[in-house]
Structures are given as structure tokens and as C-alpha cells.
Design a protein around this motif. Structure first.
Motif, PDB file in Angstrom:
ATOM      1  N   VAL A 165       0.599  -1.324   0.244  1.00 28.17           N
ATOM      2  CA  VAL A 165       0.352  -0.571   0.036  1.00 28.17           C
ATOM      3  C   VAL A 165       1.156   1.158   0.004  1.00 28.17           C
ATOM      4  O   VAL A 165       0.997   2.693  -0.689  1.00 28.17           O
ATOM      5  CB  VAL A 165      -1.293  -0.303   1.190  1.00 28.17           C
ATOM      6  N   CYS A 166       1.651   1.379   0.354  1.00 26.30           N
ATOM      7  CA  CYS A 166       2.965   2.785   0.676  1.00 26.30           C
ATOM      8  C   CYS A 166       4.089   2.309  -0.355  1.00 26.30           C
ATOM      9  O   CYS A 166       3.718   3.608  -0.931  1.00 26.30           O
ATOM     10  CB  CYS A 166       3.839   2.171   2.135  1.00 26.30           C
ATOM     11  N   SER A 197       0.434   1.065  -4.488  1.00 24.02           N
ATOM     12  CA  SER A 197      -1.102   0.746  -3.713  1.00 24.02           C
ATOM     13  C   SER A 197      -1.876   0.135  -5.654  1.00 24.02           C
ATOM     14  O   SER A 197      -2.841  -0.528  -4.907  1.00 24.02           O
ATOM     15  CB  SER A 197      -1.625   1.615  -2.872  1.00 24.02           C
ATOM     16  N   HIS A 198      -1.841   0.537  -6.483  1.00 28.44           N
ATOM     17  CA  HIS A 198      -2.304   0.340  -7.240  1.00 28.44           C
ATOM     18  C   HIS A 198      -1.840  -1.024  -8.075  1.00 28.44           C
ATOM     19  O   HIS A 198      -2.822  -1.439  -9.423  1.00 28.44           O
ATOM     20  CB  HIS A 198      -1.386   1.487  -9.095  1.00 28.44           C
ATOM     21  N   THR A 199      -0.822  -1.664  -7.207  1.00 23.81           N
ATOM     22  CA  THR A 199      -0.897  -3.510  -7.532  1.00 23.81           C
ATOM     23  C   THR A 199      -1.779  -4.014  -6.766  1.00 23.81           C
ATOM     24  O   THR A 199      -2.344  -5.255  -6.801  1.00 23.81           O
ATOM     25  CB  THR A 199       0.776  -4.437  -7.577  1.00 23.81           C
ATOM     26  N   VAL A 200      -2.451  -2.729  -5.788  1.00 21.28           N
ATOM     27  CA  VAL A 200      -3.284  -3.951  -5.085  1.00 21.28           C
ATOM     28  C   VAL A 200      -4.392  -4.597  -5.654  1.00 21.28           C
ATOM     29  O   VAL A 200      -5.085  -4.848  -6.581  1.00 21.28           O
ATOM     30  CB  VAL A 200      -4.179  -3.854  -3.961  1.00 21.28           C
TER      31      VAL A 200
END
Lengths: 192, 192, 192, 192, 192, 192
Positions: free
Chosen positions: F129-130, F133-136
Motif C-alpha cells: 500500500v505504501c 497501492s495500484h497493484t493491490v
């Protein structure tokens, strides 16, 4: 070892213009560089690829020497980790420059290569185009102007970098291997 | 071109043990690799450097062949953009492996090199140690065990990578250039 | 938590020179820092490692203070995410500098640390050597000269960074943990 | 705002084949996309560029739909931060797919776009070719085969990505701006 | 397509203050932007989020125009690949600036956007805060002062970037999708 | 050393609610953590900041312990190179966990820290997330479910990471320094 991913076509099945060009290259070089066969399985792409290649690499009036164009290719292809282009164009670079060490130098670290400050500026820009072209700004043009490059030369540097970026990606995806002949070319002075 | 940043010492001014070793290398190789002179200006560091080198590179009982150790050096030195080590150890790699193409292959993209799956796993781990050693976990050890490497071999891979990471940094900072002889070594079959 | 990957040797089985040095350290420090035992399973590497360490860290005539050398180690070891070296050398840094806050500062962000501009320049260069040594150029030397560092000092900065880069990688791969004693050392003023 | 770096040529001074093609595009689109004029100052490159473009984008027998090809371009051009291609090909993507939201979605984060799992796999591979083509391995081919792509489709994905990587770099260097018309195309349902 | 990961609450079950605010926004905008509902499932966070938002975005006395604040959000949200914020705040940016092209420009490459040098400096700093805030130094403040920004403006730029960095991360994790209405807002001149 | 960039306000000039809260913290902690004063110069932001903080950090019903929440903050703040948060929240982490070593461990390399597999999974996600986060994706949620985290816990992990990402950026830009008291807190067992 990566297997060759796309079968090479039989020379005799190729369209006549492509076959003729390949035979001409073979006549001149003593072997057929794999890129000529690897791309020939798609004739329309083959024709466009080599037309683009020649438009950039044979353009007259450029202030870039033939050796400098190969220097750009070898340097940026190393950044793209393209084995075919580093080995094949490294060979051509050695031959044009008549300097057997320069190709390995620019491939590993062009900042330490035995080149002129003008060539260094050229390669700095080529690497910027290769790795982060979106950051190119007017100041980058001015830096090149200061070394005597005009805007057409800059277009050449960018174009060669961009075109071989395409070539690097296709060679990487198809797992194109350099012909063994390339590894040694230009390393040993020709017997007279 | 980067200038040599630290003057090479005169061989005759060096401590006797260092001078003797250098002459021995010269006798064996036909020339003095620049690293021997470049580091000799600081004898204590020279002695520690080559003692460490020999401890790792000459360790008996390792399942890594001499060629594989040079393969690790060539691959990781390319990732560190160290001209001296890529050219010098690439030469030694070619000689040990008796394969003139493998050094350029691992230097540009070891994933495409003509090596065994075991060597590929070895280089994957070496690159992890070189670039992000903090991510090494037990699963990485298991992957190497699956290829027949035991924990001592893994220590060797890590140690060689770490030691030449030191060497790469010193060569880069001092602008150490490879001897011209290295570029061609192992590329042409020896006349019999 | 990572398990210790290589068993520590029994002190009594070690070669006499190594055993003696370890006992001496224990006598002086009150405990045996894990690195002494962890590397001792390979005596030849142990000897080279500590010889190299002492050559760099105890060199006389350097303009780098002992505290500054530890500052380089703590800063670059944090960039390499090496728990052992950040904690152990952070402790030594606090002790030498008699400043309990500086180690955490340089480990987290040396740009915000309470250090002199000269030390800042020293750490900028150390980080460059640590992370991208291939970009070091003459201008970087000039920037350090401007702060009063001479070329021998620059060799020291580079050497310390490179050597502990080796140490960081070995500690990361072997999962070497800092002795609990280190965490608190130098944080509390000694009772008089 | 970046100025246009290379003057656009006067349509009437261009070679007849180029002029005719440009007029045809104008007739069909209602305006001349800037790329047609920007590249026309070098006719040989223009011809090769559009021949390559058509070879890839108009190839028959591909299992990639026209919309999917534009999806690849929009996604990878965003990764290359190429304003011209994101805006122009985003427009064409919206038109082919008849879906006004998809272009913005793939440009910002294709992982969150409203696309099929097959298209997601296609874009994962395109991004790999765009950003790190040297890591492509047989397993990447297998992942695409599992979604029904054959090796010719994979060549198409790679070729389109590589070709527009060239285009992105030239547009970035020349500071080519998208025609204002593109921004709105395909966003509003056509009146019937 | 990513599924919505957290169910949106029923408007009627929300605390009265939140419900009232949402109805007010709906009244004004014609629809309820998804962020208002997505965060409402945790009322305490919702209240803090919008209080923070208003403190930064509605602060009086700032030299940043409303359009400039949205420009910061759109640019940095693109760097964080946040679909919701790029589309929603891009729309608001177009409306405030009354310029239909600027949002796509800053989202793809703000260096090529049609903005003033002052806005360019503002976005350079915002991107630094977004991507590497630990490198901010006094010189960065001076660069902004040179464009007429005072320290309160700089706090605003940093605060807006930091706050929407929070928003981007929550939107990415919850897979918040922009309302379809946003995509077109501000692109077509309003009928009079 | 970075200078403090924004002057701290006089406690007596602050709005009553803020002044009261600060005095309460001082009463409890024995000193006023700098963040309370640094943000107080903008009361509306101060109130929103601490309301958000409390909503996340004091939420009841979370399966995250107080120590685990501080573990997330310390780990991600180190990735953001935020001196204030690493030192201040590292202290609180030590106190809550009653373990004097854990804060340094997660700050330098959480992969080597002495934590549970569940906590490791929590920190892997927090770092994702840090940093990206766009890959979550859904699979990341499933990995956390496997460790017993439910979707509300995941929201907590993301929210804490995102909120302190905001805090890290503001601390970095304003050059907020940790109070000296924090460095030692929780390192020494309390006398009984």
C-alpha cells in the motif's frame, strides 16, 4: 538457454525482394545476420523494418558518423539488455571505428568509454530517450547544440535510439541470438 | 574518457611480497592485470583483497566449477556496470569454460545465455544478492537446494558476489581500465 | 523471523589466532559481536575480512575521524537494509561521537541528520558509491575537494562503503542478527 | 508548455504519395492528426513508419480485435508518458470499443479497468515488453497460450508495443501535441 | 475488472450529518461522487477525511487558485495510478480552469502540459513530495520562492499532495471506481 | 542539519481545544511531541489530522493490536525515510510490545524482524500500500484472509499506512525533528 521462439523461414520460400536482399547481405558479409531471417516470416514488417533502418542509418547530410550511429545502438541496446543488438552492432561499431575496445566499453558503462566529450553528450541524450523520453526538455536540446549537434542530428539520435528500442524488444521477445561470427568481428586487426 | 584517478605505483617501490606476487602473475599471464598495480598503493588493503579473493576463488570442495565462479563475477559486475571486471573476468570465464561466446551472453542478459538450468538458478541468486540482498529468504535457499547446491555452495555464490561488489565499486571509483589484452583473450581458439 | 542460516562454530574449535582475537574482543567489549563467530567457520575468509576491515578502519593519516567512518557504515548499511550493521555500527557511531541521536538520524534519512556540511558531502558520495558507483565522475571528486577531502580521503570513503557493502550482503544472506547489547550502547550516558 | 520543436511542413511541398495519404486521412477523419505532418518532414521515415504501422495494425488473421490493439497502445503509451499517443489512441480505442470510459481506465491503471481476463493478460504482457522485455521467458508465452493467444498473437502484442514505444519516444522528443479533436472523440454518443 | 471490495452503505442508515452533507453534494452536482459513500461506512474516518479536505482545499488566503489545487491532485494521483482521483479531480480541474484539455495533459506528462512556468514549478515540487519527500531541502523552497510562492503556499502544495496520497491509496485498495459522470464533465462547453 | 522550516506556535496563542489536548498529552507523556505543535499553526488541519489519527488508531473491534498498528507505522515510515515517525512511533511500538529490539528491526528490514508470520503478512501488505497501492488485487486480500485478517482489518492496515504516508510527507517537508525523549523510550526496562 532460451530456445528460439519462432522458426526461421526457409530462404527459398521468401518473396523475391526479401530473398534478393538477404542474398546480397550474405554475399557482402559472408553470413546472414539472424535478424534478416527472423523478421522475414512477416514480409510486410520486414520491409518496413529495413526501410526504416536504412532511412535512419544511411541518411546523408547527418553530422553523425557511421561509427557514432552504431555507438548509439550498442549503448542503448545494452541498457535494454538485448543480446542480439549489443553483439551484432558492437561488431559493426568496432569495424567502423577501427577500434577493437570501444564496443565493450560503451556496452558496460559508456561514462568510462574512451570517446570524445561530444560523443559522451550524444550518448547521454540517447540514454535519456531510451529510458525516460518524457523528461526531454528544451535544455536537453541546448546541451546538444553546445556540442555542435543541430536539430536534425538530434532527430537522428532520437530516431536511432527509438528504432533500436523497437528492435531490442522484438529480439528479446523472439529470443533472437546473434550469429557466432559477430562476437569476434573487428576484434582482430585484419591481415594485410 | 575518464582519466585514471589514482597513479599506479612503481613496481620497484612495492613491498617485496607484493612485488613477488605481481611478477609471478606477469610471468604466468604475460602482463600485469591493472588491479594488481592499482590496489598496490595501499599494501595492507592489497594483501587483504587478494587473500579474500583466493579464499573464495580457490576454495577446495566447492561444487562450483572455476568457470561458474567467473560466470557469477561477469554477470554481477555487468549489473554494477564495472568495465574492468566484466572485461577481465569475462576473459577468464571464456578461458575456463573454453566457450568464446558465454561471457558476452551473461554480461548482456544472463537469462538468454547458453547455460544450464542449474547455472541459471545460481545466477538468479547471485543477482538477488547483488541488487537486493535484504530480500533473501529461506525459500531462496530451497530453490538452490533443488538444483543440488548445498549451504556451502550458497555461501560461495553470495561471497563471490559480495566480494566482487566491493571490487566493482573500487574499480568504478578509481576509474580502473581493463588491460587491452583481456578483450581478446579466450575468443580465438589457441593454435595447437 | 528469519532463522540463523549457518550454525555458529564452537569457540574452542577455532584456529588459535582467531580464537585469541575473539577472546580479546570479548574482553574489551564484554560480549562477542556475532560477526566474529559467524564468519569464523571459514578461517581464511575471516582473516581476510578483518584484515581488510582494519586496513580501512584503522588507517592512520586519514582526515576521516573514527566517528565519520562509522557514520558512513551506518548510512550505507541502512540503504542496504542490513540489520546487523545498522545496529552494531550505529552503536559504535554513538559511542565515538558521544551523541546518542545521530545513528538513528543517518540510518533513516541522512539528509535530515544533525551533521556538518562536510559530513553531508561525505555521505552523499558514500551513497553514490553504494547505489550507483558507475556514475562517479571527476565532478564528484571536485565536490569533495571543495570540502577539504583529498584523494586519499575519497579512497577511504569509497573503500569503507564498498567493504561494508560486502559485509551487508553476507549478513543479509546468512541472516546474521545483531547482539542485543548493541541496541542500547551509547544511548545512555555512562555513570561516572 | 513545451514548444513544438520541429516545424510542421507545408502540405503542398510534400511528395505526392504522402500528400495523397494525408488528404485521404483528412477526408476520413475531418482533420489531419499531427503525427502525419510531424513525421512528413522526413519522407523516407514517414513511409517506413506508416508501412510498419499498417503491417501491425491491419494484419488480417490476428485474434486481436482492433479495439484490443488500441488498448495495448493506450496502456503502454501511458507507461511511456506519451501525451500524443495516449490522447489520440485513447480516442480510437473509445470509438472501436464503443465504450467511452475504457481509455481513461487503461491509461491510469489497466489493472482496475473494466476489461476481460484475456485482455488483462494481454496488457500484462504488453507492459512487460514495454518496460522490461529482457525478462520475457517461455513461461510468459505459456500464460498467454492459456488465454487462447497463439504465437502469432503474441508477436502482434509485442510488435504493437515495440512499434509504439518508438512512436512514443519520437513524440516525446519532438514535443508532438495531440490535435484538440482527439480529446473528445468517442466520449459522447453520436447523434443518430 | 476489479470488483468493488467494500459494499457501499445505504444512505438512509448513515448518521444524520453525513447524510445531510451527501444530499447537499447530490443536490449541487446532480450525483453522489462515490468517495462520499465509500468512506461513509466508517463515519469517524469520513468526518476527518472531509474536514481535512476542506481545510486544505477551501483555505482562504492561499495564492493557489482552485484550479491549481486540482492540478496538483490530478498530476500526483496519476503518479499514484489512482483511477478515481485522476478522473474525478481531472473533471473538476477542467471545470475550474475552463480548459477542457489540461487534465489529460497533466495526467499523462505534466512536463508537456500547457501551463505557466509557475505552475510547472508547483507541480515539480508536488511530484517530489509525492514520490520522494525525504529529498526535500531548503533549495527546493528557494526554487518555489523564486516563482512567488511563500511558505504557506508551499505548505498547501505539500498538504494537498500528501492528503490525496492518502486518498489515492484508499481508493486503490478499496477499488473505488469513478462515477461515469466525471469522465465527460468539463469537456464540452456548456450550452448557454 | 536541516533547519526547522516552519516556526512552532506559542502554546498560549492556540485555540482552547488544541491547547487543552496538548496539555493533556504533555501531562501524560512528560513532554509535547513535536507533531502536536508543528501542525497547530493550522488549527483546522490539526483537528482533522488528530481526528483521523484517533479514528484509525483507537478503533475498537479491530483485530490489530495497538503494537501491531505501531509496527505498521514504523515499517512504512522507514520506507518513506521519515525520521520523526520512525523515531516517535518506534518508541511507542517498543512500549506497547514491551520488546526493546523490535522497532529497529522493522525499520531496517522487516523481513528479518522477530515477528509472527501473521505480522509479516500484515507488513508485506502495508508496504505494498505504501509503495505501489495500484497493484493491490483480490489475491492480496486472500493472502491476508489466510492469516485471519478480515476486510475491516485490511481497511485498518491500508488506512494506517495511508494516513502515516500523509504524516511522513508533511514531516519531511517541514523538517520536523523527533523530540530527543523518543530515542530512548522503551529501550530500558522500567525500574520497578
Amino acid at each position: 538457454m532460451a530456445t528460439v521462439r519462432y522458426p526461421l523461414p526457409d530462404l527459398n520460400t521468401l518473396p523475391e525482394d526479401i530473398r534478393a536482399k538477404i542474398l546480397e547481405v550474405q554475399e557482402k558479409s559472408g553470413f546472414v545476420p539472424n535478424v534478416f531471417l527472423a523478421f522475414a516470416r512477416r514480409p510486410a514488417e520486414w520491409r518496413a523494418f529495413f526501410a526504416y533502418h536504412d532511412a535512419l542509418m544511411l541518411r546523408e547530410g547527418s553530422s553523425l558518423s557511421k561509427g557514432e550511429r552504431e555507438m548509439i545502438i550498442t549503448t542503448t541496446s545494452a541498457a535494454n539488455h538485448c543480446l542480439y543488438c549489443v553483439v551484432a552492432h558492437g561488431a559493426i561499431l568496432r569495424i567502423y571505428e577501427k577500434r577493437p575496445l570501444v564496443a565493450d566499453q560503451v556496452a558496460v558503462n559508456y561514462r568510462k568509454a574512451d570517446i570524445t566529450p561530444r560523443q559522451r553528450a550524444m550518448l547521454d541524450f540517447a540514454m535519456q530517450v531510451c529510458l525516460e523520453s518524457h523528461t526531454v526538455e528544451d535544455a536537453d536540446f541546448e546541451a546538444l547544440h553546445a556540442h555542435g549537434f543541430d536539430d536534425e542530428d538530434i532527430w537522428d539520435i532520437a530516431g536511432i535510439t527509438a528504432f533500436f528500442g523497437l528492435s531490442n524488444r522484438m529480439a528479446n521477445v523472439t529470443s533472437m541470438m546473434p550469429n557466432p561470427e559477430f562476437y569476434l568481428l573487428g576484434r582482430v586487426p585484419k591481415a594485410k
